[in-house]
Write an enzyme that holds these catalytic residues in place. Structure first.
Site, PDB file in Angstrom:
ATOM      1  N   CYS A   1       0.819  -1.209   0.000  1.00  0.00           N
ATOM      2  CA  CYS A   1       0.000   0.000   0.000  1.00  0.00           C
ATOM      3  C   CYS A   1       0.862   1.273   0.000  1.00  0.00           C
ATOM      4  O   CYS A   1       1.406   1.639  -1.022  1.00  0.00           O
ATOM      5  CB  CYS A   1      -1.006  -0.024   1.137  1.00  0.00           C
ATOM      6  SG  CYS A   1      -2.425   1.019   0.787  1.00  0.00           S
TER       7      CYS A   1
ATOM      8  N   HIS B   1      -3.707  -4.848   0.431  1.00  0.00           N
ATOM      9  CA  HIS B   1      -3.202  -5.377   1.702  1.00  0.00           C
ATOM     10  C   HIS B   1      -3.318  -6.895   1.702  1.00  0.00           C
ATOM     11  O   HIS B   1      -4.214  -7.451   2.342  1.00  0.00           O
ATOM     12  CB  HIS B   1      -4.002  -4.789   2.868  1.00  0.00           C
ATOM     13  CG  HIS B   1      -3.697  -3.361   3.146  1.00  0.00           C
ATOM     14  ND1 HIS B   1      -2.600  -2.968   3.890  1.00  0.00           N
ATOM     15  CD2 HIS B   1      -4.314  -2.224   2.770  1.00  0.00           C
ATOM     16  CE1 HIS B   1      -2.576  -1.654   3.970  1.00  0.00           C
ATOM     17  NE2 HIS B   1      -3.609  -1.169   3.294  1.00  0.00           N
TER      18      HIS B   1
ATOM     19  N   GLU C   1      -1.733  -8.983   3.272  1.00  0.00           N
ATOM     20  CA  GLU C   1      -1.502  -9.596   4.595  1.00  0.00           C
ATOM     21  C   GLU C   1      -2.808 -10.029   5.268  1.00  0.00           C
ATOM     22  O   GLU C   1      -2.816 -10.951   6.077  1.00  0.00           O
ATOM     23  CB  GLU C   1      -0.717  -8.635   5.504  1.00  0.00           C
ATOM     24  CG  GLU C   1      -1.464  -7.402   6.011  1.00  0.00           C
ATOM     25  CD  GLU C   1      -1.423  -6.212   5.053  1.00  0.00           C
ATOM     26  OE1 GLU C   1      -1.186  -6.425   3.838  1.00  0.00           O
ATOM     27  OE2 GLU C   1      -1.641  -5.078   5.517  1.00  0.00           O
TER      28      GLU C   1
END
Ligand code: GLN
Length: 538
Positions: free
Chosen positions: A381, A512, A514
């Site tokens: 990001c 994102h 993750e």
């Protein structure tokens, strides 16, 4: 009708209720039960979107674009099913809803009160999760019993069991059993008080899970049981784990927590399959090596601020059979002079998401170092945005390149040099405003790129939480100087992923990833990043 499990906490905060809820969720799911989860946060913020990650840890994002409590991240990582906007409520959200209704005259002239209107709204959020294809709904209440903000939630919990058949509801209370070093004994009094407090409100817990450093003896368990009015076999201990938080489900299962919960609720005791989880734990316990990754961010002193990033890195390690060691670095400490010294020896660099100008120069210096020294890099990001500005400055030769975020915030720079900017619906640069791009967006991956190789798919969907975008007007300049745009959004054509061709592994994404990584299934980008880091160190 679905069954309900409520998890509350007492004695102290930070007991690991989220992890315990997630662990129980995993056990129930592994028994083939269809599950939904809800986290209730008694704070007044409508959602944690505006909260400082320093205070409250990371903001977790769901597929449908909710900015949610980080416990939802634990839920997803353990349970392996996506959460949604319905999985997190706060006092602020409940009050907003009730006040909106009041303004519309929906209460027909009634005086609007905490009981019954607020408590009704809370209970409605439980019922929203109920459906014929859901066996059990697990609801965790944040905070500790006795908190002023938590009272309406506690009250709703109490009422709920009254309205339902009592055997459809299971109350689990988590507490802390301190160990006094001097006298060498554990103390059950705080737990007794905590349960008393709960019973004052009208809630009799069915099960107690006690955090301890020492295992509870049978006599300690019976004492707690007697004073807290629960059965001895319903008192469990949750010891601090040695290796990994992923051991907690096993710890609970060994004490038959899931079995007893199912029996209490009259849920079928299907066979439980934890083989995938166990295999993952074995890898965590016996890695074949290790690799160090530098994370250069603004909130590196609080581990919760980058919770999902650290988890995803660990997952990337598990997938590569190594332990990932973290070198957490404060971005402001990195300068052109210090970069080499600070970063020397790491196998890879990760720049996480971020907001605001502070630390940006340090992040860009770190990126420059990784780019020039052929060190694997993963940008997330804001990490992508910094990589783009760094590339514009140091490779494209636009020394005063900026992201418009700095201009908007502090009047820094000239908008005509914004390589990252706010876009209107026509993909034109806008001066101010802009809404957050939140939740899942598609990304088409370009053939023969590292991103495509990592994902091994043409189209992927990832979660977003940002306002600014790579400025489409600058893409040509970046490409002309060798930057590869390896992923774009198929609808808006906005840049999703960038990489470098003449570098072993330099990839950054606007999304994102993750948030979607799991211990038993590492996210492809994190897996590929760790693999590149290992190769670099080999
Ligand atoms: N501050 C940047 C933006 O708003 C990046 C946000 C982030 O990293 N999540 O676009």
């Amino acid at each position: 009708m679905s069954k309900f499990i409520f998890i509350t906490g007492g004695v102290v905060s930070s007991l690991g209720k989220g992890l315990t809820s997630a662990s129980l969720g995993l056990l129930l799911r592994s028994r083939g039960l269809r599950l939904r989860m809800l986290k209730m946060d008694p704070y007044i913020n409508v959602d944690p979107g505006t909260m400082n990650p320093f205070q409250h840890g990371e903001v977790y994002v769901t597929d449908d674009g909710a900015e949610a409590d980080l416990d939802l991240g634990h839920y997803e990582r353990f349970v392996g099913q996506p959460m949604s906007k319905a999985s997190n409520i706060t006092t602020g959200a409940i009050y907003s809803e009730v006040i909106r209704k009041e303004r519309r005259g929906e209460f027909l002239g009634a005086t609007v009160q905490v009981v019954p209107h607020i408590t009704d709204a809370i209970k409605e959020s439980f019922l929203r999760l109920e459906s014929p294809d859901v066996d059990v709904i697990l609801i965790e209440l944040g905070g500790t019993v006795g908190d002023i903000e938590g009272l309406p939630f506690m009250e709703a919990l109490r009422q709920f069991a009254l309205e339902r058949a009592r055997e459809d509801v299971l109350y689990i209370h988590m507490t802390l059993i301190p160990y006094l070093q001097a006298s060498g004994e554990i103390k059950t009094k705080p737990t007794q008080h905590s349960v008393q407090k709960l019973r004052e409100i009208g809630i009799q817990p069915d099960m107690l899970i006690c955090r301890t450093t020492q295992p509870l003896t049978e006599s300690a368990k019976s004492k707690i049981a007697l004073f807290c009015n629960v059965r001895t076999e319903h008192v469990f201990d949750e010891k601090d784990v040695d290796f990994s938080i992923y051991e907690v489900p096993i710890l609970l299962h060994e004490q038959r927590v899931d079995e007893i919960a199912c029996k209490h609720l009259g849920l079928p005791l299907n066979e439980l399959d934890l083989s995938e989880w166990q295999a993952m734990l074995e890898k965590v316990k016996h890695p074949s090596g290790s690799v160090e990754i530098a994370v250069v961010g603004k909130y590196t002193s609080l581990t919760d601020s980058y919770k999902s990033i650290y988890e995803a890195l660990a997952h990337g390690g598990i997938a590569n059979d190594v332990k990932v060691k973290l070198r957490r670095i404060e971005a402001e400490e990195v300068t052109r002079e210090s970069a080499e010294k600070i970063l020397d020896g790491v196998g890879g660099l990760l720049i996480p998401g971020g907001f605001g100008r502070r630390g940006s120069e340090g992040k860009m210096e770190a990126i420059r170092w990784a780019r020039e020294n052929q060190v694997p890099f993963l940008g997330i990001c804001y990490g992508l945005q910094c990589a783009v500005v760094e590339y514009a400055r140091n490779v494209c030769g636009v020394a005063d390149a900026i992201t418009a975020e700095w201009f908007d915030e502090e009047g820094i720079g000239d908008l005509s040099k914004a390589f990252v900017a706010l876009m209107d619906s026509q993909q034109k640069v806008m001066a101010k405003g802009g809404t957050m791009r939140l939740g899942e967006y598609a990304c088409g991956l370009v053939k023969n790129t590292k991103a495509r190789a990592a994902y091994n798919a043409e189209i992927v969907r990832e979660r977003h939480r940002h306002r600014y975008e790579v400025n489409p007007g600058m893409v040509k300049t970046l490409q002309k100087h060798g930057l590869v745009i390896s992923g774009t959004n198929p609808d808006s054509r906005l840049v999703e992923i960038i990489e470098l061709a003449d570098h072993p592994w330099f990839v950054a994404t606007q999304a994102h990833p993750e948030f979607k990584s799991r211990p038993v299934q590492a996210h492809p980008l994190f897996q590929a990043f760790i693999s590149a880091a290992l190769e670099y160190k080999a």
